[in-house]
Motif scaffolding. Structure first.
Motif, mmCIF file in Angstrom:
data_model
loop_
_atom_site.group_PDB
_atom_site.id
_atom_site.type_symbol
_atom_site.label_atom_id
_atom_site.label_comp_id
_atom_site.label_asym_id
_atom_site.label_seq_id
_atom_site.Cartn_x
_atom_site.Cartn_y
_atom_site.Cartn_z
ATOM 1 N N GLY A 42 78.236 -19.167 76.983
ATOM 2 C CA GLY A 42 79.637 -18.809 76.826
ATOM 3 C C GLY A 42 80.182 -17.975 77.966
ATOM 4 N N ASN A 43 79.284 -17.501 78.822
ATOM 5 C CA ASN A 43 79.693 -16.690 79.970
ATOM 6 C C ASN A 43 79.446 -17.440 81.279
ATOM 7 N N THR A 44 80.011 -16.919 82.350
ATOM 8 C CA THR A 44 79.824 -17.493 83.681
ATOM 9 C C THR A 44 78.425 -17.193 84.193
ATOM 10 N N ARG A 45 77.855 -18.186 84.897
ATOM 11 C CA ARG A 45 76.561 -17.952 85.532
ATOM 12 C C ARG A 45 76.753 -16.944 86.663
ATOM 13 N N GLU A 46 75.853 -15.966 86.776
ATOM 14 C CA GLU A 46 75.988 -14.937 87.786
ATOM 15 C C GLU A 46 74.745 -14.864 88.666
ATOM 16 N N LEU A 47 74.979 -14.507 89.921
ATOM 17 C CA LEU A 47 73.883 -14.306 90.852
ATOM 18 C C LEU A 47 73.141 -13.020 90.491
ATOM 19 N N VAL A 48 71.820 -13.081 90.510
ATOM 20 C CA VAL A 48 70.990 -11.913 90.238
ATOM 21 C C VAL A 48 70.370 -11.398 91.533
ATOM 22 N N ALA A 49 69.769 -12.309 92.295
ATOM 23 C CA ALA A 49 69.088 -11.930 93.532
ATOM 24 C C ALA A 49 68.990 -13.153 94.427
ATOM 25 N N ARG A 50 68.935 -12.916 95.725
ATOM 26 C CA ARG A 50 68.761 -14.012 96.681
ATOM 27 C C ARG A 50 67.829 -13.574 97.790
ATOM 28 N N ILE A 51 67.203 -14.553 98.418
ATOM 29 C CA ILE A 51 66.252 -14.249 99.477
ATOM 30 C C ILE A 51 66.386 -15.293 100.572
ATOM 31 N N PRO A 52 66.473 -14.865 101.823
ATOM 32 C CA PRO A 52 66.565 -15.812 102.942
ATOM 33 C C PRO A 52 65.201 -16.447 103.194
ATOM 34 N N PRO A 53 65.152 -17.432 104.101
ATOM 35 C CA PRO A 53 63.864 -18.065 104.395
ATOM 36 C C PRO A 53 62.787 -17.055 104.787
ATOM 37 N N PHE A 54 63.173 -16.059 105.569
ATOM 38 C CA PHE A 54 62.249 -14.979 105.915
ATOM 39 C C PHE A 54 63.041 -13.682 105.863
ATOM 40 N N GLY A 55 62.525 -12.667 105.215
ATOM 41 C CA GLY A 55 63.232 -11.399 105.169
ATOM 42 C C GLY A 55 63.363 -10.828 103.780
ATOM 43 N N GLN A 56 64.191 -9.825 103.686
ATOM 44 C CA GLN A 56 64.310 -9.052 102.463
ATOM 45 C C GLN A 56 65.267 -9.702 101.479
ATOM 46 N N GLY A 57 65.066 -9.391 100.228
ATOM 47 C CA GLY A 57 65.949 -9.890 99.189
ATOM 48 C C GLY A 57 67.199 -9.035 99.036
ATOM 49 N N TYR A 58 68.195 -9.640 98.419
ATOM 50 C CA TYR A 58 69.448 -8.943 98.072
ATOM 51 C C TYR A 58 69.561 -8.970 96.548
ATOM 52 N N TYR A 59 70.070 -7.853 95.954
ATOM 53 C CA TYR A 59 70.128 -7.748 94.505
ATOM 54 C C TYR A 59 71.500 -7.256 94.064
ATOM 55 N N VAL A 60 71.935 -7.729 92.914
ATOM 56 C CA VAL A 60 73.130 -7.154 92.332
ATOM 57 C C VAL A 60 72.773 -5.766 91.801
ATOM 58 N N ASP A 61 73.774 -4.919 91.711
ATOM 59 C CA ASP A 61 73.523 -3.521 91.359
ATOM 60 C C ASP A 61 72.818 -3.364 90.016
ATOM 61 N N SER A 62 73.105 -4.235 89.081
ATOM 62 C CA SER A 62 72.566 -4.073 87.727
ATOM 63 C C SER A 62 71.053 -4.268 87.655
ATOM 64 N N VAL A 63 70.466 -4.893 88.667
ATOM 65 C CA VAL A 63 69.019 -5.140 88.627
ATOM 66 C C VAL A 63 68.287 -4.443 89.769
ATOM 67 N N LYS A 64 69.017 -3.804 90.657
ATOM 68 C CA LYS A 64 68.428 -3.172 91.827
ATOM 69 C C LYS A 64 67.422 -2.114 91.397
ATOM 70 N N GLY A 65 66.246 -2.147 92.006
ATOM 71 C CA GLY A 65 65.194 -1.204 91.664
ATOM 72 C C GLY A 65 64.322 -1.641 90.506
ATOM 73 N N ARG A 66 64.738 -2.692 89.797
ATOM 74 C CA ARG A 66 63.945 -3.180 88.658
ATOM 75 C C ARG A 66 63.404 -4.585 88.908
ATOM 76 N N PHE A 67 64.148 -5.403 89.618
ATOM 77 C CA PHE A 67 63.756 -6.785 89.885
ATOM 78 C C PHE A 67 63.342 -6.935 91.349
ATOM 79 N N THR A 68 62.406 -7.841 91.592
ATOM 80 C CA THR A 68 61.975 -8.159 92.952
ATOM 81 C C THR A 68 61.904 -9.670 93.111
#
Length: 114
Positions: A42-68
């Motif tokens: 019933g809700n919109t799909r939202e981005l949680v985290a993304r990772i480039p081919p090589f390098g560090q991941g990016y996280y939405v604020d709600s999961v930062k520090g908890r998800f990898t």
């Protein structure tokens, strides 16, 4: 044909952990920026985290520090390690290539409840 197969979801108590996996096929995985998304029915799909081919991941604020987010290019697989889970993390989780028009997989359900 590009396919994504997500796995690793389940029922976990608040504060618990899960590790999600997504196996990709039919695409040049090692050159793709991969992401995990989540959706509550019933809700919109939202981005949680993304990772480039090589390098560090990016996280939405709600999961930062908890998800990898991580990836193994030799296995065409992207992972999402989730710790300190909260009830608000309950959702279906999907992976895909950032900005692509590839079809979505079936997802894996994560339920955080006591």
């Amino acid at each position: 044909q590009v396919q994504f197969v997500e796995s690793g979801g389940g029922l976990v108590q608040p504060g618990g952990s899960l590790r999600l996996s997504c196996a990709a096929s039919g695409m040049l995985f090692r050159s793709a920026q991969m992401a995990w998304y989540r959706q509550v029915p019933g809700n919109t799909r939202e981005l949680v985290a993304r990772i480039p081919p090589f390098g560090q991941g990016y996280y939405v604020d709600s999961v930062k520090g908890r998800f990898t987010i991580s990836r193994d290019n030799s296995k065409n697989t992207v992972y999402l390690e989730m710790n300190s889970l909260k009830p608000e993390d309950t959702a279906f989780y999907y992976c895909n290539v950032v900005g692509s028009l590839y079809s979505w997989g079936q997802g894996t359900q994560v339920t955080v409840s006591s």
